[in-house]
Write a protein that holds these residues in place. Sequence first.
Motif, PDB file in Angstrom:
ATOM      1  N   LEU A  15      13.097  -8.036   5.365  1.00 11.16           N
ATOM      2  CA  LEU A  15      12.065  -7.025   5.100  1.00 11.16           C
ATOM      3  C   LEU A  15      10.919  -7.189   6.104  1.00 11.16           C
ATOM      4  CD1 LEU A  15      10.733  -4.824   3.297  1.00 11.16           C
ATOM      5  CD2 LEU A  15       9.912  -6.652   1.815  1.00 11.16           C
ATOM      6  N   CYS A  16      10.529  -8.435   6.308  1.00 14.03           N
ATOM      7  CA  CYS A  16       9.425  -8.749   7.211  1.00 14.03           C
ATOM      8  C   CYS A  16       9.725  -8.238   8.631  1.00 14.03           C
ATOM      9  CB  CYS A  16       9.231 -10.265   7.191  1.00 14.03           C
ATOM     10  SG  CYS A  16       7.792 -10.786   8.060  1.00 14.03           S
ATOM     11  N   LYS A  17      10.978  -8.414   9.055  1.00 13.90           N
ATOM     12  CA  LYS A  17      11.355  -7.986  10.414  1.00 13.90           C
ATOM     13  C   LYS A  17      11.178  -6.484  10.577  1.00 13.90           C
ATOM     14  CE  LYS A  17      14.459 -11.562  11.959  1.00 13.90           C
ATOM     15  NZ  LYS A  17      15.607 -12.155  11.325  1.00 13.90           N
ATOM     16  N   ASP A  18      11.601  -5.706   9.586  1.00 15.69           N
ATOM     17  CA  ASP A  18      11.466  -4.244   9.680  1.00 15.69           C
ATOM     18  C   ASP A  18       9.996  -3.826   9.655  1.00 15.69           C
ATOM     19  OD1 ASP A  18      14.029  -3.546  10.076  1.00 15.69           O
ATOM     20  OD2 ASP A  18      14.262  -2.360   8.230  1.00 15.69           O
ATOM     21  N   ILE A  19       9.214  -4.521   8.831  1.00 14.51           N
ATOM     22  CA  ILE A  19       7.780  -4.194   8.756  1.00 14.51           C
ATOM     23  C   ILE A  19       7.147  -4.404  10.135  1.00 14.51           C
ATOM     24  CG2 ILE A  19       5.562  -4.968   7.788  1.00 14.51           C
ATOM     25  CD1 ILE A  19       7.090  -5.490   5.138  1.00 14.51           C
ATOM     26  N   GLU A  20       7.538  -5.507  10.769  1.00  8.44           N
ATOM     27  CA  GLU A  20       6.981  -5.792  12.105  1.00  8.44           C
ATOM     28  C   GLU A  20       7.495  -4.793  13.136  1.00  8.44           C
ATOM     29  OE1 GLU A  20       6.201 -10.513  11.422  1.00  8.44           O
ATOM     30  OE2 GLU A  20       7.760  -9.912  12.844  1.00  8.44           O
ATOM     31  N   ALA A  21       8.806  -4.511  13.062  1.00  2.90           N
ATOM     32  CA  ALA A  21       9.393  -3.602  14.055  1.00  2.90           C
ATOM     33  C   ALA A  21       8.762  -2.217  13.974  1.00  2.90           C
ATOM     34  CB  ALA A  21      10.901  -3.511  13.835  1.00  2.90           C
ATOM     35  N   MET A  22       8.388  -1.808  12.773  1.00  6.20           N
ATOM     36  CA  MET A  22       7.793  -0.463  12.625  1.00  6.20           C
ATOM     37  C   MET A  22       6.269  -0.518  12.689  1.00  6.20           C
ATOM     38  SD  MET A  22      10.070   1.605   9.835  1.00  6.20           S
ATOM     39  CE  MET A  22      10.702   0.355   8.770  1.00  6.20           C
ATOM     40  N   ASN A  23       5.739  -1.715  12.895  1.00  2.57           N
ATOM     41  CA  ASN A  23       4.299  -1.898  13.032  1.00  2.57           C
ATOM     42  C   ASN A  23       3.544  -1.369  11.804  1.00  2.57           C
ATOM     43  OD1 ASN A  23       2.046  -2.746  14.306  1.00  2.57           O
ATOM     44  ND2 ASN A  23       1.805  -0.892  15.581  1.00  2.57           N
ATOM     45  N   LEU A  24       3.991  -1.801  10.633  1.00  2.00           N
ATOM     46  CA  LEU A  24       3.449  -1.247   9.396  1.00  2.00           C
ATOM     47  C   LEU A  24       2.357  -2.135   8.795  1.00  2.00           C
ATOM     48  CD1 LEU A  24       6.789   0.017   7.812  1.00  2.00           C
ATOM     49  CD2 LEU A  24       5.061   1.348   9.023  1.00  2.00           C
ATOM     50  N   PHE A  25       1.609  -1.534   7.882  1.00  2.00           N
ATOM     51  CA  PHE A  25       0.463  -2.193   7.256  1.00  2.00           C
ATOM     52  C   PHE A  25       0.882  -2.676   5.864  1.00  2.00           C
ATOM     53  CE2 PHE A  25      -3.894  -2.094   5.420  1.00  2.00           C
ATOM     54  CZ  PHE A  25      -4.573  -2.756   6.425  1.00  2.00           C
ATOM     55  N   ILE A  26       1.818  -3.626   5.840  1.00  2.00           N
ATOM     56  CA  ILE A  26       2.316  -4.139   4.550  1.00  2.00           C
ATOM     57  C   ILE A  26       2.240  -5.662   4.584  1.00  2.00           C
ATOM     58  CG2 ILE A  26       4.280  -4.221   2.945  1.00  2.00           C
ATOM     59  CD1 ILE A  26       5.280  -1.610   4.074  1.00  2.00           C
ATOM     60  N   PRO A  27       1.284  -6.239   3.849  1.00  2.00           N
ATOM     61  CA  PRO A  27       1.192  -7.702   3.860  1.00  2.00           C
ATOM     62  C   PRO A  27       2.252  -8.314   2.942  1.00  2.00           C
ATOM     63  CG  PRO A  27      -0.451  -6.815   2.383  1.00  2.00           C
ATOM     64  CD  PRO A  27       0.304  -5.632   2.940  1.00  2.00           C
ATOM     65  N   LEU A  28       2.654  -9.542   3.240  1.00  2.15           N
ATOM     66  CA  LEU A  28       3.645 -10.237   2.403  1.00  2.15           C
ATOM     67  C   LEU A  28       3.156 -11.644   2.113  1.00  2.15           C
ATOM     68  CD1 LEU A  28       6.967  -9.293   4.258  1.00  2.15           C
ATOM     69  CD2 LEU A  28       6.250  -8.462   2.013  1.00  2.15           C
ATOM     70  N   SER A  29       3.483 -12.113   0.914  1.00  4.20           N
ATOM     71  CA  SER A  29       3.161 -13.502   0.602  1.00  4.20           C
ATOM     72  C   SER A  29       4.354 -14.098  -0.137  1.00  4.20           C
ATOM     73  CB  SER A  29       1.914 -13.541  -0.290  1.00  4.20           C
ATOM     74  OG  SER A  29       1.834 -14.769  -0.952  1.00  4.20           O
ATOM     75  N   LYS A 334       7.237   3.309   5.438  1.00  5.00           N
ATOM     76  CA  LYS A 334       6.093   3.997   6.063  1.00  5.00           C
ATOM     77  C   LYS A 334       5.198   4.615   4.991  1.00  5.00           C
ATOM     78  CE  LYS A 334       5.558   6.376  10.198  1.00  5.00           C
ATOM     79  NZ  LYS A 334       5.897   7.416  11.147  1.00  5.00           N
ATOM     80  N   THR A 335       5.850   5.173   3.959  1.00  2.00           N
ATOM     81  CA  THR A 335       5.089   5.763   2.849  1.00  2.00           C
ATOM     82  C   THR A 335       4.264   4.671   2.165  1.00  2.00           C
ATOM     83  OG1 THR A 335       7.051   7.138   2.512  1.00  2.00           O
ATOM     84  CG2 THR A 335       5.356   7.243   0.820  1.00  2.00           C
ATOM     85  N   ILE A 336       4.928   3.548   1.904  1.00  2.00           N
ATOM     86  CA  ILE A 336       4.247   2.437   1.219  1.00  2.00           C
ATOM     87  C   ILE A 336       3.096   1.924   2.090  1.00  2.00           C
ATOM     88  CG2 ILE A 336       4.586   0.035   0.441  1.00  2.00           C
ATOM     89  CD1 ILE A 336       7.461   0.985  -0.427  1.00  2.00           C
ATOM     90  N   SER A 337       3.354   1.836   3.385  1.00  2.00           N
ATOM     91  CA  SER A 337       2.334   1.355   4.314  1.00  2.00           C
ATOM     92  C   SER A 337       1.101   2.275   4.282  1.00  2.00           C
ATOM     93  CB  SER A 337       2.941   1.308   5.718  1.00  2.00           C
ATOM     94  OG  SER A 337       1.963   1.081   6.673  1.00  2.00           O
ATOM     95  N   ARG A 338       1.339   3.596   4.245  1.00  2.00           N
ATOM     96  CA  ARG A 338       0.203   4.540   4.209  1.00  2.00           C
ATOM     97  C   ARG A 338      -0.627   4.307   2.945  1.00  2.00           C
ATOM     98  NH1 ARG A 338       2.596   8.908   3.142  1.00  2.00           N
ATOM     99  NH2 ARG A 338       3.238   9.471   5.230  1.00  2.00           N
ATOM    100  N   ASN A 339       0.070   4.168   1.811  1.00  2.00           N
ATOM    101  CA  ASN A 339      -0.657   3.974   0.546  1.00  2.00           C
ATOM    102  C   ASN A 339      -1.474   2.684   0.574  1.00  2.00           C
ATOM    103  OD1 ASN A 339       0.473   6.313  -0.326  1.00  2.00           O
ATOM    104  ND2 ASN A 339       2.072   5.356  -1.563  1.00  2.00           N
ATOM    105  N   ILE A 340      -0.896   1.645   1.173  1.00  2.00           N
ATOM    106  CA  ILE A 340      -1.620   0.363   1.224  1.00  2.00           C
ATOM    107  C   ILE A 340      -2.849   0.495   2.124  1.00  2.00           C
ATOM    108  CG2 ILE A 340      -1.461  -2.051   1.985  1.00  2.00           C
ATOM    109  CD1 ILE A 340       1.439  -2.047   0.985  1.00  2.00           C
ATOM    110  N   ARG A 341      -2.691   1.199   3.240  1.00  2.00           N
ATOM    111  CA  ARG A 341      -3.831   1.365   4.153  1.00  2.00           C
ATOM    112  C   ARG A 341      -4.966   2.139   3.459  1.00  2.00           C
ATOM    113  NH1 ARG A 341      -4.621   0.609   9.439  1.00  2.00           N
ATOM    114  NH2 ARG A 341      -2.439   0.375  10.039  1.00  2.00           N
ATOM    115  N   LEU A 342      -4.596   3.179   2.701  1.00  2.00           N
ATOM    116  CA  LEU A 342      -5.622   3.977   2.010  1.00  2.00           C
ATOM    117  C   LEU A 342      -6.321   3.130   0.949  1.00  2.00           C
ATOM    118  CD1 LEU A 342      -3.654   7.354   1.602  1.00  2.00           C
ATOM    119  CD2 LEU A 342      -5.447   6.831   3.260  1.00  2.00           C
ATOM    120  N   THR A 343      -5.534   2.329   0.244  1.00  2.00           N
ATOM    121  CA  THR A 343      -6.107   1.448  -0.786  1.00  2.00           C
ATOM    122  C   THR A 343      -7.054   0.442  -0.131  1.00  2.00           C
ATOM    123  OG1 THR A 343      -4.051   1.694  -2.013  1.00  2.00           O
ATOM    124  CG2 THR A 343      -5.470  -0.115  -2.686  1.00  2.00           C
TER     125      THR A 343
END
Length: 554
Positions: A15-29, A334-343
């Motif tokens: 999951l982390c690899k795809d988030i990085e490849a798409m340059n998304l705003f989704i933090p992981l812990s 990408k949808t999730i990333s947008r929502n996280i950025r807005l939040t």
Amino acid sequence: MEGNSRFSYRTLDELCKDIEAMNLFIPLSEDTQILAESIYVEGRKIPNRLCIHPMEGHDADPNGAPGELTFRRYTRYAQGGAGIIWIEATAVVPEGKAHPRQLWINEDSVKGFKTLVEVIKENSLNLRGQKQLPFVVLQLTHSGRQSCPEGVPFPIITHHSRILDVKDNLSPDYPIISDQELDKLQEKFIEASQMAYECGFDAVDIKACHGYLLHELLFSYTRENSKYGGSFENRTRFLREVIEKVKKIVPEIILTTRLNIYDGVPYPWGWGVKKDGSVKPDLSEPIALIKKLKELGVNIINIAVGNPYYNPHLERPYDHPIAGGYVPDEHPLKTISRNIRLTFEIASRIPQIRLIGTGFSWLRQFFPNVGAAMVKKRWISFLGVGRVALANPYFANELLSKGNLTKNICITCSSCSQMMKDGGPVGCVVHDSEIYGSLYRFWRLKNKNYLKTLAERCIQCFPPPCQEGCPARMDIPAFIRAFLEGDIKKSYQIMRKDNILPEICAYLCPSERLCEEKCTSRIIYREEVPIREIQKFVAEEARKRGYAKVSPGR
Ligand SMILES: Cc1cc2nc3c(=O)[nH]c(=O)nc-3n(C[C@H](O)[C@H](O)[C@H](O)COP(=O)(O)O)c2cc1C
Ligand code: SF4
Ligand code: SF4
């Protein structure tokens, strides 16, 4: 990788690899322990950072009180250990119900709501099986454009929308709710809040999201000559005034709102968007409103985006749409990333507000990793989940005791949303199939388009074996053909030629041992044509349309 995709991640690394490849705003812990931490809000201790979002069940008693399945759902949620249990949309007036069996708080049903709070508080357990007290919120609503109190749409709109009127089939002269009616409605929200307090709810949510009435007011830019339309002050008036009045009249109850921050519908037909005709987010108005609400004493905001009747993927990304629904052209991450950025944007502009994050169920077993990272960064105070909880009401204690979730994980198949659309009670068809499997199939067959798809299986045999199996010898292939052509009258007349009571027979005949048993479709498709259901549907429709009168001559 940018376009739509179904969930396929086996590990957090993938999951982390795809988030990085798409340059998304989704933090992981990796560590999700923070979700177990308690927190104080307005003097109330909330036992952990997990919130069950409101999810309509459409299983109220006819007077609006919680019904048997409603009690079952909330008892299970309580036993599951989430810190916040946010009760689903509850109408404040009968004409504002989105479904005949939606919850509706009123003098007659209030006792049922009181019992519901007691049952939740009695059954609430933490991960060690000890009693705990969750924070229980009642969502108060008027369904506005989606009102459907008797099972037939009866939209109540605040203004005409060039986009939504087309979807809702409304003509330009369809009436809009008046200022006087809105003034009276304010009183109903206040009365409902008073009742909620007497029932023992910790808080009420004055719902302003998902295209329902109070949300629609927020973008009533084109509502003219009205104190509720045009300027920001006017458009936000209803929500602000209700909150102000409830604060004064019922000071003991905590106030919150589920608020759309971004609609994804172009200005002036949507809110939280740029005024350039695009759907690009612009949070200046939502932020200004939240600041005002904070001044009025609102400390918790439950984030919402989009309109489930127009662009459902924005808030609830899915792997499968409902029947006839669309496949979005963006990757769910990408949808999730947008929502996280807005939040994040709201959290950084108004750090004093407690936010509840939304729209994580598509992430399946990894939703806690994203939620925990957001809580650590203080972008949200609570991780809110909807479908996750419907699929596994005990998810909170399982997650908090083991650090992750391994069973009954939502697969975002949209079957629960489909149940809502078909008009039946709502639950998880996949992981609660003993209750909802047969209900799902039953209500699917009430949907004309679905029934037509199944009727297409009829191969118009000659001579038709189904007719041989029918004691009345009805011309089954002919009435099926007329049904498929959309001619209910003709279909009904064909039935009536050989059977004076086709509707009653459709209910009483053991068709599985008669016409359906002989159906050729069993050989070809392994399943018969649902002759009985087609007969029921046509006969019921014919009765409603007045074609079913019995003439004295027969
Ligand atoms: C069947 C169904 C019923 C819902 N009912 C409500 C509701 O009553 N009130 C509300 O604010 N949101 C409602 N929602 C939206 C959810 O609360 C939630 O925001 C959404 O499903 C996204 O979160 P998730 O990805 O965790 O499912 C509903 C969603 C679904 C699928
Ligand atoms: S039916 Fe169950 S698995 Fe499917 S989307 Fe709804 S909650 Fe998830
Ligand atoms: S037997 Fe089945 S497939 Fe053949 S005509 Fe009758 S309903 Fe249609």
